[in-house]
Design an enzyme around this catalytic site. Structure first.
Site, PDB file in Angstrom:
ATOM      1  N   ARG A 137     -13.402  14.682   8.224  1.00 54.36           N
ATOM      2  CA  ARG A 137     -14.208  15.116   6.779  1.00 54.36           C
ATOM      3  C   ARG A 137     -15.574  15.196   7.524  1.00 54.36           C
ATOM      4  O   ARG A 137     -16.135  14.475   8.120  1.00 54.36           O
ATOM      5  CB  ARG A 137     -13.878  13.997   5.958  1.00 54.36           C
ATOM      6  CG  ARG A 137     -12.513  13.944   5.550  1.00 54.36           C
ATOM      7  CD  ARG A 137     -12.500  12.703   4.340  1.00 54.36           C
ATOM      8  NE  ARG A 137     -11.691  11.510   4.879  1.00 54.36           N
ATOM      9  CZ  ARG A 137     -11.503  10.470   4.572  1.00 54.36           C
ATOM     10  NH1 ARG A 137     -12.456   9.936   3.861  1.00 54.36           N
ATOM     11  NH2 ARG A 137     -10.589   9.696   4.854  1.00 54.36           N
ATOM     12  N   ASN A 160       0.970  -1.332   0.206  1.00 55.49           N
ATOM     13  CA  ASN A 160       0.004   0.061   0.066  1.00 55.49           C
ATOM     14  C   ASN A 160       0.862   1.034   0.017  1.00 55.49           C
ATOM     15  O   ASN A 160       1.480   1.404   1.116  1.00 55.49           O
ATOM     16  CB  ASN A 160      -1.119  -0.172   1.156  1.00 55.49           C
ATOM     17  CG  ASN A 160      -1.795   0.991   1.313  1.00 55.49           C
ATOM     18  OD1 ASN A 160      -1.728   2.183   0.488  1.00 55.49           O
ATOM     19  ND2 ASN A 160      -2.683   0.986   2.224  1.00 55.49           N
ATOM     20  N   HIS A 183     -13.245   2.265   0.155  1.00 55.03           N
ATOM     21  CA  HIS A 183     -13.262   1.294   1.251  1.00 55.03           C
ATOM     22  C   HIS A 183     -13.915  -0.004   0.537  1.00 55.03           C
ATOM     23  O   HIS A 183     -14.242  -0.920   1.362  1.00 55.03           O
ATOM     24  CB  HIS A 183     -14.134   1.545   2.417  1.00 55.03           C
ATOM     25  CG  HIS A 183     -13.657   2.949   3.063  1.00 55.03           C
ATOM     26  ND1 HIS A 183     -14.487   3.648   3.891  1.00 55.03           N
ATOM     27  CD2 HIS A 183     -12.484   3.270   3.710  1.00 55.03           C
ATOM     28  CE1 HIS A 183     -13.904   4.592   4.338  1.00 55.03           C
ATOM     29  NE2 HIS A 183     -12.600   4.555   4.206  1.00 55.03           N
ATOM     30  N   GLU A 229      -7.524  -5.515   5.564  1.00 60.84           N
ATOM     31  CA  GLU A 229      -7.318  -4.971   4.267  1.00 60.84           C
ATOM     32  C   GLU A 229      -6.345  -5.645   3.550  1.00 60.84           C
ATOM     33  O   GLU A 229      -6.434  -6.025   2.452  1.00 60.84           O
ATOM     34  CB  GLU A 229      -7.172  -3.632   4.107  1.00 60.84           C
ATOM     35  CG  GLU A 229      -7.261  -3.017   2.883  1.00 60.84           C
ATOM     36  CD  GLU A 229      -7.449  -1.435   2.676  1.00 60.84           C
ATOM     37  OE1 GLU A 229      -7.733  -0.715   1.865  1.00 60.84           O
ATOM     38  OE2 GLU A 229      -6.602  -0.652   3.541  1.00 60.84           O
ATOM     39  N   ARG A 231      -2.554  -1.850  -3.561  1.00 62.26           N
ATOM     40  CA  ARG A 231      -3.587  -1.268  -3.246  1.00 62.26           C
ATOM     41  C   ARG A 231      -3.772  -0.008  -4.381  1.00 62.26           C
ATOM     42  O   ARG A 231      -2.712   0.850  -4.295  1.00 62.26           O
ATOM     43  CB  ARG A 231      -3.632  -0.888  -1.725  1.00 62.26           C
ATOM     44  CG  ARG A 231      -5.169   0.293  -1.659  1.00 62.26           C
ATOM     45  CD  ARG A 231      -5.049   0.643  -0.103  1.00 62.26           C
ATOM     46  NE  ARG A 231      -6.168   1.437  -0.070  1.00 62.26           N
ATOM     47  CZ  ARG A 231      -6.281   2.693   0.683  1.00 62.26           C
ATOM     48  NH1 ARG A 231      -5.426   3.103   1.500  1.00 62.26           N
ATOM     49  NH2 ARG A 231      -7.440   3.488   0.873  1.00 62.26           N
TER      50      ARG A 231
END
Ligand code: ADP
Length: 402
Positions: free
Chosen positions: A245, A7, A184, A388, A95
């Site tokens: 956010r 990643n 996601h 993940e 990723r």
């Protein structure tokens, strides 16, 4: 058979080496502060085992190539390493944040795939170039190894137009692909698969709502195993209240901020992404700090929690309406896996739809996947830890099987 999961961020590389037969993590680590004066590599061999060992290297790391070389040297170290050489890596999974409309599935990396990831840079100007850095370096260092791109957006490419279109002039979609994509996806797909296994039902017959609550947050409505709606949009700003956010917002606020506070669009964008959400409401973006503050009587922290969990509830309710029949609701990621108060508040009022939590099971702490709904709940509620890296590795295995 070992897979290498990468990643790659703008100044970091997160990685794992996973032995796929037993899904054992042989090594996990993070290279950080690439390009700065103080680079750092932290690597753990065999995490969680009795022979686990940690190594930290602090030195300037000029670029992604140097960072990856440092990792490879460590992994193949004669004394401590877990692999002999690169030939013991059967495949690599990368990723990639934005696949736009080009990728509905994880895909073997070819020059055309790299071109398409590049084409989608305008949709993820910070992430895709950093992901490409990791891919280029890995292709150079492991030219003979099978490499796969796993996209955050791919799982949501099954959304129908009524879910992904914004009600904007159609030319914006036709010319610039302005639409909702969702993110996601690897996490939502992973916990959905695990949930179906726990339900004893094939995934392609399961209707689920997966609730990913970490620093970034999103909810997905899954019908017969496929994403049909999700709360993040063209960028990871829409939807739920997140750490920093804002989530859903009246877009006319932009004009108001320009006219009344003289802010330009870049400053507004920075504020909505970095200074809003929980942090904007109460000054804290770590949910553990927020609970501590609430216990000490901080009313703004309590309000921030209310705003966030109310938004979660609205989305869960909306997705119940969208799906009609719901077999399971799954909570995952840092907050979803650990925070019983957020889970309970997010489901409050949904009893009328047959959602009943078992208070005791909800408050038990565990790192295992578990069912937390009451026996008479018509919708099963689960906590399922997301993973993940393992999810990416399983995707690679799927692509490899062809
Ligand atoms: P990321 O999106 O960065 O991967 P994570 O999934 O790690 O985020 O989630 C980070 C969030 O999880 C933080 O808000 C943190 O406060 C929260 N978190 C971690 N542990 C707990 C806990 N025990 N209780 C409540 N929240 C927690």
């Amino acid at each position: 058979m070992n897979f290498f999961v990468i990643n790659s961020g703008s100044s970091s590389i997160k990685y794992q080496v996973i032995e796929m037969k037993t899904e054992t993590v042989l090594a996990t680590g993070l290279v950080e502060r690439i390009g700065e004066e103080t680079g750092r590599l932290k690597n753990t061999f065999l995490p969680g085992s009795s022979t686990s060992s940690e190594i930290v290297i602090e030195q300037p790391i000029a670029d992604h190539y140097s960072g990856m070389m440092l990792v490879i040297n460590l992994l193949t170290d004669k004394e401590k390493g877990v692999i002999k050489d690169a030939s013991e890596i059967a495949a690599i999974g990368h990723r990639v944040v934005h696949g736009g409309e080009d990728f509905r599935e994880s895909t073997r990396i070819t020059p055309r795939v790299i071109e398409a990831i590049q084409r989608n840079i305008p949709l993820a100007p910070l992430h895709n170039p950093a992901n490409l850095d990791g891919i280029r370096v890995a292709m150079e260092l492991f030219p003979a190894v099978f490499q796969v791109a796993v996209f955050d957006t791919a799982f949501h490419q099954t959304m129908p137009p009524h879910a992904f279109m914004y009600a904007l002039p159609y030319a914006l979609y036709e010319q610039d692909r302005v639409r909702r994509y969702g993110f996601h996806g690897t996490s939502h797909r992973f916990v959905a698969g695990e949930c179906a296994r726990h339900l004893g039902k094939p995934l392609n017959e399961s209707n689920l709502i997966t609730v990913h609550l970490g620093n970034g947050c999103s909810i997905t409505a899954i019908e017969n195993g496929k994403s049909i709606d999700t709360s993040l949009g063209m960028t990871p700003l829409e939807g739920l209240v997140m750490g920093t956010r804002c989530g859903d917002l009246d877009p006319a606020i932009h004009l108001f901020l320009k006219q009344h506070r003289g802010m330009d669009l870049e400053a507004i964008d920075q504020m909505l992404n970095k200074e809003s959400g929980l942090k904007g409401l109460c000054g804290m973006n770590d949910m553990r700090d927020i609970h501590k503050a609430i216990d000490e009587g901080n009313s703004r922290a309590a309000m921030a929690l209310d705003v966030a969990t109310y938004r979660n509830r609205k989305y869960i309710g909306a997705y119940m309406a969208v799906l009609g029949r719901v077999d399971g609701i799954v909570f995952t990621a840092g907050i979803g896996e650990n925070d019983d108060i957020v889970r309970a508040e997010s489901l409050k009022g949904l009893e009328v739809f047959g959602v009943r939590l078992d208070t005791l099971k909800n408050s038990e702490r565990s790192r295992e996947a578990r069912c937390i709904s009451a026996p008479d709940s018509s919708v099963h509620v689960f906590v399922i830890p997301t993973n993940e890296e393992l999810a990416i590795a399983r995707e690679v295995a799927n692509v490899l099987r062809g």
